[in-house]
Scaffold this motif. Structure first.
Motif, PDB file in Angstrom:
ATOM      1  N   PHE A 123      -1.632   8.745 -12.296  1.00  0.00           N
ATOM      2  CA  PHE A 123      -1.622   7.356 -11.844  1.00  0.00           C
ATOM      3  C   PHE A 123      -2.820   6.593 -12.412  1.00  0.00           C
ATOM      4  CE2 PHE A 123       1.299   6.522  -8.017  1.00  0.00           C
ATOM      5  CZ  PHE A 123       2.249   7.417  -8.463  1.00  0.00           C
ATOM      6  N   GLU A 124      -3.980   7.214 -12.382  1.00  0.00           N
ATOM      7  CA  GLU A 124      -5.184   6.532 -12.883  1.00  0.00           C
ATOM      8  C   GLU A 124      -5.077   6.246 -14.374  1.00  0.00           C
ATOM      9  OE1 GLU A 124      -8.135   9.263 -11.488  1.00  0.00           O
ATOM     10  OE2 GLU A 124      -8.508   8.098  -9.641  1.00  0.00           O
ATOM     11  N   LYS A 125      -4.466   7.144 -15.112  1.00  0.00           N
ATOM     12  CA  LYS A 125      -4.253   6.918 -16.544  1.00  0.00           C
ATOM     13  C   LYS A 125      -3.378   5.691 -16.778  1.00  0.00           C
ATOM     14  CE  LYS A 125      -2.729   9.285 -20.766  1.00  0.00           C
ATOM     15  NZ  LYS A 125      -2.128  10.537 -21.323  1.00  0.00           N
ATOM     16  N   ALA A 126      -2.490   5.404 -15.814  1.00  0.00           N
ATOM     17  CA  ALA A 126      -1.614   4.227 -15.907  1.00  0.00           C
ATOM     18  C   ALA A 126      -2.280   2.962 -15.372  1.00  0.00           C
ATOM     19  CB  ALA A 126      -0.316   4.489 -15.150  1.00  0.00           C
ATOM     20  N   GLY A 127      -3.545   3.059 -14.969  1.00  0.00           N
ATOM     21  CA  GLY A 127      -4.273   1.883 -14.502  1.00  0.00           C
ATOM     22  C   GLY A 127      -4.309   1.702 -13.011  1.00  0.00           C
ATOM     23  N   VAL A 128      -3.795   2.678 -12.245  1.00  0.00           N
ATOM     24  CA  VAL A 128      -3.780   2.589 -10.789  1.00  0.00           C
ATOM     25  C   VAL A 128      -5.135   3.042 -10.256  1.00  0.00           C
ATOM     26  CG1 VAL A 128      -2.621   3.315  -8.669  1.00  0.00           C
ATOM     27  CG2 VAL A 128      -1.320   3.135 -10.813  1.00  0.00           C
ATOM     28  N   LYS A 129      -5.685   2.277  -9.321  1.00  0.00           N
ATOM     29  CA  LYS A 129      -6.908   2.690  -8.647  1.00  0.00           C
ATOM     30  C   LYS A 129      -6.510   3.554  -7.458  1.00  0.00           C
ATOM     31  CE  LYS A 129     -11.191   1.017  -6.552  1.00  0.00           C
ATOM     32  NZ  LYS A 129     -11.980  -0.184  -6.136  1.00  0.00           N
ATOM     33  N   VAL A 130      -6.835   4.846  -7.535  1.00  0.00           N
ATOM     34  CA  VAL A 130      -6.422   5.807  -6.519  1.00  0.00           C
ATOM     35  C   VAL A 130      -7.632   6.229  -5.681  1.00  0.00           C
ATOM     36  CG1 VAL A 130      -5.437   8.096  -6.092  1.00  0.00           C
ATOM     37  CG2 VAL A 130      -4.553   6.686  -7.963  1.00  0.00           C
ATOM     38  N   LEU A 187       2.742  -1.207 -10.593  1.00  0.00           N
ATOM     39  CA  LEU A 187       2.147  -0.018  -9.982  1.00  0.00           C
ATOM     40  C   LEU A 187       0.622  -0.090 -10.038  1.00  0.00           C
ATOM     41  CD1 LEU A 187       2.737   2.720  -8.652  1.00  0.00           C
ATOM     42  CD2 LEU A 187       2.653   3.752 -10.931  1.00  0.00           C
ATOM     43  N   ALA A 188       0.100  -0.607 -11.123  1.00  0.00           N
ATOM     44  CA  ALA A 188      -1.359  -0.706 -11.268  1.00  0.00           C
ATOM     45  C   ALA A 188      -1.974  -1.658 -10.255  1.00  0.00           C
ATOM     46  CB  ALA A 188      -1.712  -1.149 -12.687  1.00  0.00           C
ATOM     47  N   ARG A 189      -1.198  -2.589  -9.733  1.00  0.00           N
ATOM     48  CA  ARG A 189      -1.712  -3.531  -8.724  1.00  0.00           C
ATOM     49  C   ARG A 189      -1.663  -2.963  -7.314  1.00  0.00           C
ATOM     50  NH1 ARG A 189       1.299  -7.206 -12.046  1.00  0.00           N
ATOM     51  NH2 ARG A 189       3.101  -7.057 -10.642  1.00  0.00           N
ATOM     52  N   LEU A 190      -1.021  -1.820  -7.139  1.00  0.00           N
ATOM     53  CA  LEU A 190      -0.765  -1.269  -5.811  1.00  0.00           C
ATOM     54  C   LEU A 190      -1.952  -0.433  -5.322  1.00  0.00           C
ATOM     55  CD1 LEU A 190       1.284  -0.708  -3.502  1.00  0.00           C
ATOM     56  CD2 LEU A 190       2.090   1.246  -4.863  1.00  0.00           C
ATOM     57  N   PRO A 191      -2.499  -0.740  -4.133  1.00  0.00           N
ATOM     58  CA  PRO A 191      -3.522   0.136  -3.550  1.00  0.00           C
ATOM     59  C   PRO A 191      -2.899   1.484  -3.158  1.00  0.00           C
ATOM     60  CG  PRO A 191      -3.582  -2.055  -2.557  1.00  0.00           C
ATOM     61  CD  PRO A 191      -2.305  -1.963  -3.336  1.00  0.00           C
ATOM     62  N   VAL A 192      -3.467   2.560  -3.667  1.00  0.00           N
ATOM     63  CA  VAL A 192      -2.895   3.895  -3.464  1.00  0.00           C
ATOM     64  C   VAL A 192      -3.951   4.838  -2.896  1.00  0.00           C
ATOM     65  CG1 VAL A 192      -1.892   5.917  -4.601  1.00  0.00           C
ATOM     66  CG2 VAL A 192      -1.166   3.624  -5.283  1.00  0.00           C
ATOM     67  N   GLN A 193      -3.580   5.534  -1.848  1.00  0.00           N
ATOM     68  CA  GLN A 193      -4.391   6.604  -1.275  1.00  0.00           C
ATOM     69  C   GLN A 193      -3.628   7.912  -1.417  1.00  0.00           C
ATOM     70  OE1 GLN A 193      -4.480   6.897   3.028  1.00  0.00           O
ATOM     71  NE2 GLN A 193      -6.660   7.350   3.046  1.00  0.00           N
ATOM     72  N   ALA A 210       0.861  -1.185   0.000  1.00  0.00           N
ATOM     73  CA  ALA A 210       0.000   0.000   0.000  1.00  0.00           C
ATOM     74  C   ALA A 210       0.893   1.229   0.000  1.00  0.00           C
ATOM     75  CB  ALA A 210      -0.937   0.033   1.210  1.00  0.00           C
ATOM     76  N   ALA A 211       0.390   2.319  -0.605  1.00  0.00           N
ATOM     77  CA  ALA A 211       1.092   3.597  -0.586  1.00  0.00           C
ATOM     78  C   ALA A 211       0.090   4.693  -0.261  1.00  0.00           C
ATOM     79  CB  ALA A 211       1.765   3.879  -1.927  1.00  0.00           C
TER      80      ALA A 211
END
Length: 285
Positions: A245-252, A195-201, A157-158
């Motif tokens: 980040f969202e453009k790269a597939g990360v769920k923020v 990075l796209a698999r990483l939960p990000v807040q 998580a980040a």
């Protein structure tokens, strides 16, 4: 003469005092210029296996103790150790304070300094901390999002709080504004899938609007073309970071906190809630 305790009783007492709960401040074995302190759940002393959260201070460096103590209760009841690194101002003797935020300063690679600390404490406490969570606010938010770009595979998580300047995932601009020269600079190829698999807040106060410290100007140490393009204020910049980040597939999970200025302690509850949710999902698997 060694200052180590010389009886089993003394060893146990010293461990309880200095190595468990709120610990002493230690110099890193890999590079003693850098220090760290921890909160270690007492159950670790009885052999328990726990997760790790790295909490990174801002420019004043004083928040490392606030974060250790502020996350202690969360760590105790969620079986999470808290590691708080200390990256001193002027470590190269020049008075510079922001090197750690950009990952590189002279011959120092701050990402590698942090990874060495994690490896050291994992061995000391006999834990598997090949993956850990990271939270940082202000200067620590700088560090956290750039560490996530460089090492997403090491994180579970980040949590990125109110960074003054942001690195967008722009393949047409060099570091630190973009990531075009990532491999040449750091020897690391950007791993978008990890990075796209990483939960990000991402968190920022809606009243966090002062710009005097975050506006780059020609001649400044970190000035480069595009340095201010992500926005004028911290809320504007973190929204640009989230969109990148969202453009790269990360769920923020982006949280703009009402009525909060640049106050690290007023976002900790939201960080704990986010991490508790990630932990529950991760452990259920």
């Amino acid at each position: 003469m060694s200052d180590a305790p010389n009886s089993p009783e003394a060893v146990a007492r010293a461990r309880a005092l200095y190595d468990l709960g709120n610990t002493s401040i230690f110099a890193s074995k890999a590079d003693p210029r850098f220090h760290y302190t921890l909160y270690v759940p007492p159950a670790v002393g009885k052999g328990a296996k726990v997760e790790l959260l790295v909490a990174v201070h801002g420019s004043s460096r004083t928040s490392f103790l606030e974060f250790r103590d502020g996350f202690a209760e969360f760590g105790r009841w969620n079986n999470v150790a808290i590691l708080c690194p200390v990256f001193p101002t002027g470590v190269l003797g020049d008075g510079a304070s922001s090197g750690y935020k950009y990952m590189q300063e002279g011959d120092i690679r701050y990402d590698q300094v942090l990874l060495a600390m994690v490896e050291e404490v994992a061995a000391k406490y006999q834990q598997n901390w090949q993956r850990f969570a990271m939270f940082g606010f202000s200067g620590g938010g700088h560090f956290t999002h750039r560490f996530a770009i460089l090492h997403p595979e090491t994180l579970w998580a980040a949590c990125i709080g109110s960074p003054g300047s942001v690195t967008l995932l722009d393949p047409d601009r060099d570091w630190w504004v973009g990531i075009r020269d990532l491999e040449a600079r750091f020897g690391i190829r950007f791993d978008q899938a990890a990075l796209a698999r990483l939960p990000v807040q991402m968190l920022v106060g809606d009243a966090d609007l002062e710009t005097w410290e975050i506006t780059h100007k020609p001649g400044g140490r970190y000035w480069m073309e595009g340095a201010n393009d992500a926005g004028r204020t911290r809320p504007e910049r973190i929204k640009a970071l989230a969109a990148s980040f969202e453009k790269a597939g990360v769920k923020v999970q982006l949280e703009v906190v009402p009525g909060v200025s640049h106050d690290r302690m007023k976002v900790l509850g939201r960080v704990k809630d986010f991490l508790a949710g990630v932990l529950a999902t991760m452990r259920a698997r």
